[in-house]
Design an enzyme around this catalytic site. Structure first.
Site, PDB file in Angstrom:
ATOM      1  N   GLU A  41       0.858  -1.196   0.000  1.00 16.48           N
ATOM      2  CA  GLU A  41       0.000   0.000   0.000  1.00 16.48           C
ATOM      3  C   GLU A  41       0.890   1.241   0.000  1.00 16.48           C
ATOM      4  O   GLU A  41       1.669   1.453   0.924  1.00 16.48           O
ATOM      5  CB  GLU A  41      -0.895  -0.010   1.247  1.00 16.48           C
ATOM      6  CG  GLU A  41      -1.740   1.253   1.374  1.00 16.48           C
ATOM      7  CD  GLU A  41      -2.485   1.336   2.707  1.00 16.48           C
ATOM      8  OE1 GLU A  41      -2.771   0.282   3.322  1.00 16.48           O
ATOM      9  OE2 GLU A  41      -2.762   2.468   3.154  1.00 16.48           O
ATOM     10  N   ARG A  45       0.566  10.434   0.138  1.00 20.71           N
ATOM     11  CA  ARG A  45       0.943  11.513   1.070  1.00 20.71           C
ATOM     12  C   ARG A  45       2.178  12.264   0.618  1.00 20.71           C
ATOM     13  O   ARG A  45       2.685  13.106   1.345  1.00 20.71           O
ATOM     14  CB  ARG A  45       1.187  10.933   2.473  1.00 20.71           C
ATOM     15  CG  ARG A  45      -0.053  10.359   3.101  1.00 20.71           C
ATOM     16  CD  ARG A  45       0.203   9.855   4.499  1.00 20.71           C
ATOM     17  NE  ARG A  45      -0.805   8.878   4.860  1.00 20.71           N
ATOM     18  CZ  ARG A  45      -0.776   8.120   5.931  1.00 20.71           C
ATOM     19  NH1 ARG A  45       0.231   8.222   6.781  1.00 20.71           N
ATOM     20  NH2 ARG A  45      -1.723   7.242   6.159  1.00 20.71           N
ATOM     21  N   LYS A 128     -10.826  -1.672   6.822  1.00 25.17           N
ATOM     22  CA  LYS A 128      -9.620  -1.339   7.591  1.00 25.17           C
ATOM     23  C   LYS A 128     -10.120  -0.853   8.955  1.00 25.17           C
ATOM     24  O   LYS A 128     -11.028  -0.011   9.005  1.00 25.17           O
ATOM     25  CB  LYS A 128      -8.868  -0.239   6.831  1.00 25.17           C
ATOM     26  CG  LYS A 128      -7.839   0.547   7.605  1.00 25.17           C
ATOM     27  CD  LYS A 128      -7.072   1.437   6.624  1.00 25.17           C
ATOM     28  CE  LYS A 128      -6.299   2.523   7.349  1.00 25.17           C
ATOM     29  NZ  LYS A 128      -5.092   2.940   6.615  1.00 25.17           N
TER      30      LYS A 128
HETATM   31  C1  3PG Z   1      -2.059   4.200   7.841  1.00 18.85           C
HETATM   32  O1  3PG Z   1      -2.229   5.140   7.090  1.00 18.85           O
HETATM   33  O2  3PG Z   1      -2.584   3.112   7.642  1.00 18.85           O
HETATM   34  C2  3PG Z   1      -1.265   4.446   9.074  1.00 18.85           C
HETATM   35  O3  3PG Z   1      -0.676   5.710   9.048  1.00 18.85           O
HETATM   36  C3  3PG Z   1      -0.230   3.420   9.352  1.00 18.85           C
HETATM   37  O4  3PG Z   1      -0.096   3.464  10.733  1.00 18.85           O
HETATM   38  P1  3PG Z   1       1.265   3.077  11.460  1.00 18.85           P
HETATM   39  O5  3PG Z   1       2.304   4.069  10.973  1.00 18.85           O
HETATM   40  O6  3PG Z   1       0.975   3.233  12.921  1.00 18.85           O
HETATM   41  O7  3PG Z   1       1.638   1.682  11.090  1.00 18.85           O
END
Ligand code: 3PG
Length: 185
Positions: A41, A45, A128
């Site tokens: 994924e 950003r 999710k």
């Molecule tokens: C996402 O967008 O899914 C999260 O920012 C990932 O979260 P994490 O950095 O705590 O793994």
């Protein structure tokens, strides 16, 4: 085309990648696929995200999708870049309608019963769970999953290498996502 169910069962850990430099895309994707992470994924950003998706999609064995997809415009751009699935932090009607219309594997974010019920209204049942830890962690997901037995989840947000097995032990969790997977790569 992958269904969201097939995609979530392809590999149990989904790296959530924010990659500012497209030159890093292919080497990083190759390394992750070699470690058994086929589903990648790439979050929208950074300005380079769409190029990163296109580059990673060239790597054999990689199934590359877009994360942080917020609206139909993001969906359109992700499709053009070659994304095979999209992930969103939340569940909105415009994005859901657009995703259903084009048939792409779609994983919207939910954090409470109302979110899940809005998803069910669209006949969605794969979500999710986000932000997983800040929303109450495993006890919260267990409580939420009880009335929605047919739903399946990918917890993301605060999941770590140490806690991933505990999440994956839950029947309704098909996979977990996290940025930690690519730390140091
Ligand atoms: C996402 O967008 O899914 C999260 O920012 C990932 O979260 P994490 O950095 O705590 O793994």
């Amino acid at each position: 085309m992958f269904s969201i169910d097939r995609l979530m069962r392809l590999s149990s850990i989904i790296p959530v990648l924010t990659v500012p430099d497209p030159a890093r895309a292919q080497p990083l994707a190759r390394e992750l696929v070699a470690r058994g992470c086929r589903v990648l994924e790439v979050t929208l950003r950074t300005p380079a995200a769409l190029e990163v998706i296109a580059e990673m999609a060239k790597v054999e064995g990689a199934v590359v999708g877009a994360g942080t997809v917020l609206n139909p415009r993001d969906l359109e751009a992700s499709l053009e870049a070659g994304a095979k699935f999209i992930v969103s932090p939340g569940l909105t009607e415009p994005l859901t309608r657009a995703a259903l219309e084009c048939g792409i594997a779609y994983l919207p974010g939910v954090a409470n019963a109302g979110d899940i019920m809005r998803g069910l209204d669209f006949e969605l049942d794969h979500f999710k769970f986000f932000p997983a830890m800040a929303s109450g962690g495993i006890p919260a997901l267990k409580a939420l999953a009880a009335p929605f037995a047919r739903c399946r989840f990918c917890p993301t947000g605060g999941v770590t290498e140490a806690t991933a097995p505990d999440w994956l032990a839950l029947e309704q969790v098909l996979c977990v996502g996290g940025s930690w997977v690519a730390d140091g790569l």
